[in-house]
Every structure is written in structure tokens, then in C-alpha cells.
Design a protein around this motif. Structure first.
Motif, short mmCIF file in Angstrom:
data_model
loop_
_atom_site.label_atom_id
_atom_site.label_comp_id
_atom_site.label_asym_id
_atom_site.label_seq_id
_atom_site.Cartn_x
_atom_site.Cartn_y
_atom_site.Cartn_z
N PRO A 55 3.40 -10.50 -26.91
CA PRO A 55 2.74 -11.39 -25.76
C PRO A 55 3.79 -11.62 -24.47
CG PRO A 55 2.85 -12.37 -27.77
CD PRO A 55 3.37 -11.23 -27.96
N ARG A 56 5.00 -11.61 -24.80
CA ARG A 56 6.31 -11.88 -23.75
C ARG A 56 6.03 -10.73 -22.79
NH1 ARG A 56 12.13 -12.25 -25.00
NH2 ARG A 56 13.06 -12.79 -22.99
N LEU A 232 13.14 -6.76 -16.71
CA LEU A 232 14.38 -7.78 -17.22
C LEU A 232 14.03 -7.41 -18.75
CD1 LEU A 232 16.53 -9.58 -17.12
CD2 LEU A 232 14.61 -11.54 -17.01
N ILE A 235 16.03 -4.79 -19.87
CA ILE A 235 17.33 -5.10 -20.25
C ILE A 235 17.45 -5.99 -21.20
CG2 ILE A 235 19.33 -6.30 -19.10
CD1 ILE A 235 18.59 -3.94 -17.41
N THR A 236 16.71 -6.95 -21.62
CA THR A 236 16.93 -7.71 -22.78
C THR A 236 16.83 -6.97 -24.05
OG1 THR A 236 15.63 -9.33 -21.30
CG2 THR A 236 15.83 -9.84 -23.55
N LYS A 237 16.09 -5.92 -24.15
CA LYS A 237 16.02 -5.20 -25.59
C LYS A 237 17.27 -4.32 -25.30
CE LYS A 237 10.96 -4.89 -26.11
NZ LYS A 237 10.87 -5.90 -27.21
N GLU A 239 20.21 -5.41 -24.43
CA GLU A 239 21.28 -6.27 -25.03
C GLU A 239 21.06 -6.54 -26.45
OE1 GLU A 239 23.83 -8.01 -23.41
OE2 GLU A 239 23.13 -6.61 -21.51
N GLN A 240 20.12 -6.13 -27.21
CA GLN A 240 20.15 -6.15 -28.31
C GLN A 240 20.04 -4.94 -29.16
OE1 GLN A 240 16.41 -7.91 -29.57
NE2 GLN A 240 16.11 -8.98 -27.46
N TYR A 241 20.53 -3.88 -28.39
CA TYR A 241 20.77 -2.40 -28.62
C TYR A 241 19.46 -1.99 -29.27
CZ TYR A 241 25.45 -4.11 -28.22
OH TYR A 241 26.70 -4.53 -27.53
N TYR B 93 29.52 -9.21 -32.27
CA TYR B 93 28.38 -8.73 -32.62
C TYR B 93 28.42 -7.37 -31.72
CZ TYR B 93 23.36 -7.74 -31.87
OH TYR B 93 22.10 -7.06 -32.15
N ASN B 152 20.61 -16.80 -19.67
CA ASN B 152 19.74 -16.54 -20.90
C ASN B 152 20.37 -15.67 -21.99
OD1 ASN B 152 17.44 -15.47 -22.40
ND2 ASN B 152 16.30 -14.47 -20.32
N LYS B 154 19.36 -14.14 -24.19
CA LYS B 154 18.67 -12.91 -24.61
C LYS B 154 19.69 -11.69 -23.73
CE LYS B 154 14.67 -12.13 -26.08
NZ LYS B 154 14.30 -12.00 -27.68
N THR B 155 20.10 -12.02 -22.66
CA THR B 155 20.81 -10.95 -21.73
C THR B 155 22.28 -11.35 -21.69
OG1 THR B 155 20.07 -12.32 -19.76
CG2 THR B 155 18.80 -10.35 -20.57
N ARG B 160 24.69 -17.08 -25.47
CA ARG B 160 24.72 -17.17 -26.77
C ARG B 160 25.50 -18.21 -27.46
NH1 ARG B 160 23.93 -10.75 -28.06
NH2 ARG B 160 22.98 -10.64 -25.92
N GLN B 316 22.30 -13.66 -34.66
CA GLN B 316 21.58 -12.75 -33.83
C GLN B 316 20.19 -12.41 -34.22
OE1 GLN B 316 22.66 -11.46 -30.96
NE2 GLN B 316 20.69 -10.29 -30.59
N PHE B 320 18.04 -14.78 -31.73
CA PHE B 320 18.05 -14.03 -30.43
C PHE B 320 17.13 -12.83 -30.51
CE2 PHE B 320 21.92 -16.28 -30.43
CZ PHE B 320 21.90 -17.20 -29.61
N ALA B 321 16.84 -12.21 -31.56
CA ALA B 321 16.26 -11.01 -31.92
C ALA B 321 14.68 -11.18 -31.41
CB ALA B 321 16.28 -10.51 -33.34
N ASP B 322 13.88 -10.28 -31.22
CA ASP B 322 12.65 -10.38 -30.75
C ASP B 322 11.83 -11.18 -31.63
OD1 ASP B 322 13.06 -9.55 -28.13
OD2 ASP B 322 12.08 -7.50 -28.75
N ASP B 327 12.61 -16.86 -28.85
CA ASP B 327 11.58 -16.47 -28.49
C ASP B 327 10.45 -17.61 -28.60
OD1 ASP B 327 12.57 -14.23 -27.26
OD2 ASP B 327 11.60 -12.95 -28.74
N ALA B 333 6.69 -15.84 -29.33
CA ALA B 333 6.67 -15.02 -30.62
C ALA B 333 5.81 -13.99 -30.76
CB ALA B 333 6.92 -15.97 -31.83
#
Lengths: 276, 334
Positions: A55-56, A232, A235-237, A239-241, B93, B152, B154-155, B160, B316, B320-322, B327, B333
């Protein structure tokens, strides 16, 4: 193969130059892009679809493509106006204005973004007059459109300008002699001639806006589901590797850009035929 | 000029050069320190101090190159091949991510004292001068009409810490539990009008654009902002309790073994724990580990991420994960 039929080239050396072209394109474009697809291939088709239709992410496509469309539309309208004024009317400082058009090309996008945010935020030069009227630009989707309009402006102006230059003002005079009023002249005579180049400029500005990151990030506000652009999300993804997720979304962007460019090429071909 | 005089000058100069030369030609070594944004000034100071110390100790000249950027971006650069001898990042992390790629040996966080964090920090509030909205504690941030600026999560690594600090606060209140904490953080983010992608961007939004009543910031960044922008515009409010932010440091094993710089790299990080290293950290508004080193920073109750969240990996994944809690707060979500 039409490409190879013409042997009477002015300059010799088709072989080496073609070889160089292929090498160059491979190093700069093809290899990085195939690496992108390759990395995405680590995902199963099911996961890929899940990632690129979250959705995002969907909301970000809407913001990115919607704002880009709006910005390109604004540019198509006002770009033609700017090009018209620059070609048809002499005025003091014309060269300066002409050079100014290219500024969005040269300015680092981050600088553009910070400047725009400064000008359009609540205490900025322009923002302070808009805010009391309930118009919030900075940190809303409207801000994204402003940034995209800024970076896309030169495309329309520079594609339309040469076409206007080639238009003889005699065409307009002829139309006037035959009894057309100004609007009719524009609608029936000028617009059809300009249309292909406007469309090309529009498509170029659109493609550029879709890929823009630097300037938008500072003015968008970046609220999830509201003013978050697709770059963005990538980039966000990262940042989570989450390299695969990032490349998956990037692949969607890549395909979209490719389709847009293909359309541009077809348009240019069409407009050339139209002009002849 | 008399030729004789010229000869003398040349002679003196060359003598001076000859004596100076050994110093220049002494075996030199270069270290690359890959760090995150707010430590730029700290490491400028520290690198000079370490170079002096190391020269005295080993006769070797050491030059330390600095690289700064968002913590996560820096970690990715190291993963992708930036030759960092040491990393000094915002979150464990990020160093864990480098470890996962095999560049750092597992158990890195046990190799130096205090979770490999030679200095700590916390999250404080930067408010407009005179604190017109009377913001004293975390509970003030969720009041209606208070506008909170934070980047943010997330970035931004710093963001965090902000988020987890708020969560931890709500968890510690009387009758606090997971559901209450979630409600608290949701309310807090309802008051956030802009999510910048990084800490410096958020500071800009608050300071230059005049947006928001309060900026959630690293303590050292808050004081830096005051120093740079004038104490007449902003105040730092230290809440009664906050999270203990532990920015960790580590030697990148693969790189130092390749460069042959392991010894000096290890000494470099150890020197952060020395009296002088601690003094420099304190000077830049980090909280020194060494209790003997004086600091002007206000005392407050601090909770660690291990206590409140069971470590970075867990925090994490959950937040903060997807599809995680953050989210969900934004209705995004999966």
C-alpha cells in the motif's frame, strides 16, 4: 536493414565508432541496469509483486506519477508561453532570461530543494503570503509539484523554442488576411504545428520529474501515504539493508521510465514526419 | 643580495630541511574512519589528539581521514567496498549489518568496554527561547496543538533513537504496557507535520523554516545547534528520563588485515576511552563513560535499548521493518 544501407557517409569509420558506442552504452547504461534486474531476480515473482504493490509503495506511485503529470502539464502551458516570448519579442535582458531557463539543469537539485523549501515555507518570501489564505506549499504534495515544475521547465522551452523559430510570422499574417481571428489562428494554424514538440517537451519533463529525488526530499514533508515519493521508498528500503526490495521498486521505476522514453521517441518520429 | 649571504641562506635552509625531513619521511600510516553526521567536529579534534599521541608512542605519523553521512548510508558504503579501517556509527544495528557481510567478526560489541560505545548520548528537546509551550517532559509532546519535529525513523538512525525514547518513556509510566506505548507514540506522530529524511534536515526545518514547537534531537546536536545559531533563539530541555543512546565503534577486520593497520586502528578506538579521548567527547557534548571526566550535561534517568527493547535487532524488526509498528501507525502495513 535500413541502418546499414547508406554507404556514402561523409566521415569514415562506422565500425570503430559503432563499437565505441556499444561499449560506452554497455558500461554506462546496460551493465548497471542489468545488475539492477539481476539483483531483483533474487526475489520470487510472488515476493516481487508483494513488494511493488504494498500500500505504501502504491501510494508513492500515485504521488510521484500524479505530481509529475501535473508538473509536466504546468510546464507545457507556461513553457510554450516562455518560448513564445523569447522567440517573438525583443526586450532588454532577453539573453539573460534565455540563460535563466537552463538554470534548473545546472543547479544541484539539493540546492534547488532547500531554496524552494525556504521560499515556500510558512515564514518564507512567498509562503508567508500564501499561508494566511490556507495554501500550504512546503511539506505538502503541492510542494512536490512545485519542485518538479522547477526542474522540468527547461525541457518544454528548449523543445518548443526551435519550432517557433522556424514558424514564419507570414503564416499568421496569411491566416489573418483570410479572416481568422487571433484565437482561430492559434487553434487552427499555430497549435497543430507546435503540438508535437509541446508533447515531446511534456513527456521529457514528465520523465525527469518521475526520477527526481534531491530537490523534492527537502520540500515534500515525506509523510507516509501522503507525500512520499517512490525514490524515497527505495532509499527507505536501503536503510533497512533490503537490497532486493529496493531494486524491485527501482525496476518498476526503470520499466516506467523506459516506456516513457519509448513514447518520447515515437512522438519525435511522428513530429518529424508531421513537420515534413 | 650578496652571493655569500645567499649561500648561507641556502645552507641553513637545506640543513633545516634535512633535519625536518626524517619527520616527513618517517613511515606514515593512514586510517579511514567512517562515521555519521553529528560526529564531524568531535573527530576533527580527536584525530589531532590521537596523531600526537601515536607519534609520541610509536614515532609513526598517522593521518586519519574522516567520512560523514547518514549512519545507514555509511554502513552501506562500507559493505559496498569503501575501505574503512574503523567505523563509528549511530547504531549497533548498522555495524551488525556490516558484520553480516563478513567484514567484521561476530562478537564485535564485546571487544571494547561499554558495548563498544566510548561515549554515549541521549535524546533531548530543543525548544524556542523561553519555552513558550512549556514543554518539560515526553507527555507534553502529545498534547493537542504541539508540533513536533523529528526525522523519519525509516531513513534516519537518530530518528530511531527518538522513536524508541518515546516508546520507552510510555512503557515506564505507571500502568505502562505495550498497548499504551503504542498509543503514546501514535499520538506523538500525529503531532509531527514533516518527516525529514535525516537529522540535519530536521534541524534545518525547525531552525531555518521556523516550523514546530520542539525538535527531538541528539543531545550533542541540540547543543551544537545552540552554539552555532545563538543561545538567544533556542533552549535545550532535558526531560527527566530518556533513552541512553550508545553510538558504537568497531574495527573493520577485513580492511585492517588487508591494509596492515590493525594495531593502529585498535589503538585509535582504545584511545577514545583514554582520559583525553573522554575529555574531547565531553567537550563536544557527548556523555563520557569515564565518571572522572567532568561534564556540564544535566543528570537524568536513562534506560538502555537492551533493557527496554531487547537489543537493536529486535527493535528494528518489530518497529521499523516494512509492515512494522511504525508503518502500522501510518496505516501503511502490508
Amino acid at each position: 536493414m535500413k541502418l546499414f544501407k547508406r554507404h556514402n557517409n561523409v566521415l569514415p569509420g562506422f565500425g570503430p565508432t559503432m563499437g565505441y558506442t556499444l561499449l560506452y552504452l554497455s558500461l554506462i547504461v546496460l551493465i548497471p541496469l542489468s545488475a539492477l534486474i539481476f539483483k531483483t531476480a533474487g526475489l520470487s515473482w510472488h515476493d516481487f509483486v508483494a513488494v511493488v504493490t504494498a500500500p505504501r509503495v502504491l501510494a508513492s506511485y500515485k504521488v510521484t506519477f500524479g505530481a509529475a503529470l501535473a508538473a509536466a502539464g504546468i510546464n507545457a502551458l507556461f513553457g510554450v508561453l516562455v518560448a513564445w516570448v523569447l522567440v517573438r519579442y525583443p526586450f532588454p535582458g532577453k539573453r539573460l532570461v534565455d540563460a535563466l531557463v537552463d538554470l534548473p539543469f545546472a543547479l544541484p537539485t539539493a540546492v534547488a530543494g532547500i531554496t524552494l523549501a525556504t521560499v515556500y515555507s510558512a515564514n518564507g518570501w512567498v509562503g508567508r503570503y500564501l499561508e494566511p489564505h490556507g495554501i500550504k506549499v512546503a511539506f505538502t504534495p503541492l510542494g512536490i509539484i512545485v519542485a518538479m515544475t522547477f526542474i522540468g521547465l527547461p525541457f518544454v522551452v528548449r523543445t518548443v523554442q526551435p519550432v517557433i523559430e522556424e514558424l514564419d510570422s507570414e503564416i499568421e499574417e496569411a491566416a489573418a488576411c483570410l479572416g481568422a481571428n487571433r484565437l482561430q489562428t492559434f487553434r487552427r494554424v499555430l497549435f497543430p504545428l507546435l503540438f508535437p514538440s509541446v508533447l515531446t517537451g511534456f513527456a521529457l519533463a514528465f520523465a525527469r520529474a518521475v526520477g527526481e529525488y534531491g530537490s523534492i526530499i527537502f520540500i515534500a514533508g515525506n509523510m507516509p501515504m501522503v507525500s512520499e515519493i517512490t525514490p524515497l521508498i527505495i532509499i527507505t528500503k536501503l536503510e533497512q539493508y533490503d537490497y532486493q526490495g529496493a531494486t524491485a521498486v527501482a525496476t518498476v521505476m526503470l520499466v516506467a521510465s523506459f516506456v516513457i522514453l519509448l513514447v518520447i521517441n515515437l512522438l519525435q518520429k511522428w513530429s518529424r514526419r508531421y513537420a515534413e | 643580495m650578496h652571493p655569500r649571504k645567499l649561500v648561507t641562506i641556502i645552507a641553513v635552509l637545506s640543513l633545516a630541511l634535512a633535519t625536518a625531513l626524517p619527520a616527513f619521511s618517517a613511515p606514515g600510516v593512514t586510517l579511514q574512519n567512517v562515521s555519521y553526521d553529528p560526529t564531524r567536529e568531535l573527530y576533527q579534534d580527536f584525530n589531532n589528539a590521537f596523531a600526537r599521541y601515536w607519534h609520541k608512542k610509536s614515532g609513526q605519523n598517522v593521518t586519519v581521514k574522516q567520512s560523514h553521512g547518514g549512519s545507514g548510508k555509511q554502513a552501506r558504503s562500507v559493505i559496498d567496498g569503501l575501505d574503512a579501517d574503523v567505523v563509528t556509527l549511530a547504531l549497533a544495528y548498522d555495524i551488525d549489518a556490516i558484520q553480516e557481510k563478513g567484514l567484521i567478526k561476530p562478537g564485535w560489541q564485546k571487544r571494547l568496554p561499554h558495548n563498544s560505545s566510548p561515549y554515549t548520548s541521549t535524546i533531548v528537546f530543543l525548544v524556542r527561547k523561553g519555552n513558550p509551550k512549556h514543554i518539560r517532559d515526553w507527555s507534553d509532546l502529545i498534547k493537542p496543538g504541539i508540533s513536533v519535529i523529528t526525522p523519519n525513523p525509516k531513513t534516519s538512525g537518530g530518528a530511531r533513537w527518538n522513536y524508541l525514547a518515546a516508546w520507552g518513556y510510555a512503557l515506564h509510566q505507571k500502568g505502562g504496557n505495550e498497548a499504551k506505548a503504542r498509543e503514546f507514540v501514535t499520538k506523538l506522530f500525529k503531532n509531527v507535520p514533516v518527516l525529514d529524511s535525516g537529522a540535519r534536515g530536521a534541524t534545518n526545518t525547525f531552525v531555518q523554516r521556523g516550523l514546530g514547537d520542539v525538535l527531538l534531537a541528539w543531545e550533542n546536536e541540540a547543543f551544537l545547534a545552540i552554539n552555532e545559531l545563538g543561545p538567544d533563539k533556542f533552549d535545550v530541555v532535558t526531560p527527566p528520563e530518556s533513552i541512553l543512546a550508545e553510538p558504537p565503534v568497531a574495527v573493520v577486520d577485513k580492511v585492517v588485515d588487508k591494509h596492515g593497520t590493525r594495531k593502529v586502528a585498535e589503538e585509535y578506538l582504545k584511545y577514545l576511552y583514554s582520559a583525553e579521548g573522554q575529555r574531547i567527547a565531553a567537550k563536544h557534548y557527548y556523555r563520557p563513560i569515564d565518571k572522572k571526566v567532568p561534564t556540564k550535561l544535566a543528570k537524568l534517568r536513562l534506560y538502555t535499548i537492551d533493557q527496554a527493547f531487547g537489543g537493536w535487532q529486535k527493535a528494528q524488526r518489530k518497529h521499523f521493518a516494512d509492515g512494522g509498528v511504525f508503518d502500522q501507525i501510518y496505516g501503511a502495513a502490508k
